[in-house]
Design a protein around this motif. Structure first.
Motif: not given
Length: 575
Positions: A495-497, A514-520, A524-532, A564-569
């Protein structure tokens, strides 16, 4: 892989296939001698791979099922080594299929095997992929009915990307009929209008064309779609195609480089990672519906090509476009790298994925700007599997009442079909829709340029829900519930903020254009991904200008927790 196959070649020349029993009729002995009346010699390859090995194999014994014989052949070819380590967990591998290189048909019995043929082993869960063999190599496909009665000729143009020309797939009369059908589409979401991109359905300044989607209302579109499926040796099923998209590019019109395959988590609630059982665009068939005097090619900027027209074309481009514009760069890539020139009734095929299902970055392509004339074309995206098959098994109905709390009207669309506008909601007004658990919606401005808000249905909140739409609302932004359930394997959800004072674009490193997402700010949004898997963060819009450095990068590590929760920066927190 090449080294593995070459190393095996010598061993396979003496290793028998079938049951190995000394002196048994029709079998090879331990010293490699075979009863040649019941043995055959051919070239053995893995799916879509040009390197292979010459093998002499014996007929299966009477009590050995032919499928077991094929699986043993795949084992000797080391076919499992073409898969990623985790793919076996998702059902890839046995039972294997064996395809002929000259026809692309599945081999059903020993009697179907002929001497000196090329055969290709394809793991369960993956699709056959035509091998390129050599540039200008041709395959005659005479079992597909065409309008002019001529056989289809598949000719190799390039190895990487895997690119072919398809002769006789369509006629000039069919090209005209498809153009006419596009002009008469009445459906609001499918009729001719400014082209949009991807899952968001947004108008893109880097795509300057008009388009329409032609479906079952056009017999020629239906025939061309089914014909294309036959060419790539896939059974036609409507959910495997996006419909034929007819494009019209006027002078200066084009589309910046992009891939047709989606990063694994582009759309909410969808798995686009084919190697983990997901669905993605497997192949593109592109139809040229007109001649173009200059420009309008389909360019592949990652591959080398003819440069003879580069200087003269750039001179003209500098007269037409602004300095340092994407169009100037596109012309340079189109005339300086590999490209296919438009010619009426011409068609090409290129694969978006590698044979094991991973996205192929070499398939990146561009609709080259039209310098002189007008371009008409059409594309058909073919998926590896039904993208909704799994969701249909567990869909639960929900009634959603959308309330527009914004000060501007908005258009409502499903994320999975953004071209189809479900309705318009004025400020303060409501709109009710019947939907299903995990379905996602996007709310855009009336010009379809800006995404104002997003929402994903969560059955846990009830079978009847009131959803207040607010500017900047992002998927699950206001809810601490992840809504994703337990995670398996290497899956990681982050969950990125955005804590920056400006909007940011997040790019997956596997598709950095190609941007995956844009956040104001604060979004926040949830990045659903995989290890590494790694991601790059840019100030919104800066990467498209070129030369901008990323603000930061982050990587998903399962050891840090699968949620996980990630505050960008900022920092990563475990949930």
């Amino acid at each position: 892989m090449r080294r593995i196959l070459l190393a095996l070649a010598g061993a396979l020349a003496i290793l028998p296939f079938g049951s190995i029993a000394d002196g048994e009729p029709g079998q090879c002995s331990a010293d490699g001698e075979c009863d040649m009346l019941n043995a055959k010699t051919f070239m053995l390859h893995n799916n879509g791979v040009n390197d292979g090995m010459k093998v002499t194999v014996s007929k299966p014994s009477n009590d050995e099922p032919f499928q077991d014989w094929v699986d043993s052949l795949a084992e000797k070819a080391n076919a499992s080594q073409t898969l990623l380590p985790h793919q076996v967990e998702y059902g890839f591998g046995k039972p294997y299929k064996l395809y002929t290189g000259s026809s692309g048909h599945v081999v059903a019995s020993w009697e179907n095997i002929t001497e000196d043929e090329r055969y290709y082993v394809v793991p369960n869960g993956l699709n056959f992929m035509w091998p390129t063999v050599d540039v200008n190599h041709t395959v005659v496909i005479d079992d597909v009915k065409t309008s002019n009665g001529k056989p289809i000729i598949l000719r190799t143009i390039n190895h990487s990307p895997r690119l072919f020309e398809i002769e006789n797939l369509l006629t000039e009369e069919e090209a005209d009929a498809l153009r006419n059908a596009a002009l008469h589409v009445d459906h609001a979401g499918n009729k001719f209008q400014r082209s949009t991109t991807g899952h968001t359905g947004n108008v893109d300044p880097f795509r300057t064309s008009d388009n329409a989607f032609v479906h079952s209302e056009s017999l020629v579109a239906v025939n061309l779609t089914k014909r294309a499926f036959e060419v790539i040796r896939m059974k036609y099923e409507a959910p495997l195609a996006d419909g034929i998209q007819v494009l019209r590019y006027n002078a200066s019109g084009g589309y910046r480089w992009h891939t047709d395959w989606f990063p694994e988590n582009t759309a909410y609630g969808r798995n686009h990672d084919v190697t983990r059982g997901g669905a993605n665009r497997f192949a593109t068939v592109f139809f040229y519906l007109s001649d173009v005097e200059l420009g309008g090619q389909t360019g592949f900027p990652e591959a080398a090509g003819d440069t003879s027209e580069l200087n003269s074309s750039l001179t003209l481009a500098h007269e037409m476009f602004e300095k340092n514009s994407w169009e100037i760069e596109a012309v340079q890539k189109c005339f300086g790298r590999l490209s296919v020139k438009p010619r009426k009734a011409r068609a090409i095929l290129f694969y978006s994925l590698h044979p094991n299902g991973k996205g192929d970055s070499m398939s990146m392509h561009t609709g080259c700007p039209v310098l002189i004339g007008q371009k008409w074309a059409a594309n058909l995206w073919i998926w590896n599997k039904d993208r909704d098959a799994e969701k249909e098994k567990e869909r639960k109905a929900v009634t959603a009442t959308f309330v527009n709390d914004m000060d501007v009207p908005c258009l409502v669309s499903w994320v999975t079909n953004p071209r189809h506008v479900q309705g318009r909601i004025e400020p303060g007004q409501k709109m009710q829709m019947n939907t299903f658990n995990t379905d996602s919606f996007v709310f855009r401005d009336l010009d379809r340029v800006k995404v104002l808000a997003k929402w994903t249905c969560d059955l846990n909140k009830g079978e009847s829900q009131v959803v207040h739409i607010q500017k900047g609302m992002d998927d699950k932004q206001t809810d601490d519930d992840w809504g994703t359930g337990p995670l398996k394997g290497d899956a990681v959800h982050m969950k990125v903020t955005n804590q920056y004072p400006h909007a940011i674009d997040i790019f997956w490193s596997g598709n950095p254009d190609q941007p995956l997402m844009t956040l104001n700010p604060g979004g926040s949004n949830i990045v659903q991904t995989y290890h590494t898997h790694s991601f790059l963060v840019f100030k919104s819009g800066e990467k498209a200008k070129g030369g901008a450095a990323s603000l930061m990068t982050f990587t998903a590590y399962k050891e840090a927790g699968q949620k996980q929760k990630l505050n960008l920066g900022g920092t990563v927190e475990l949930d």
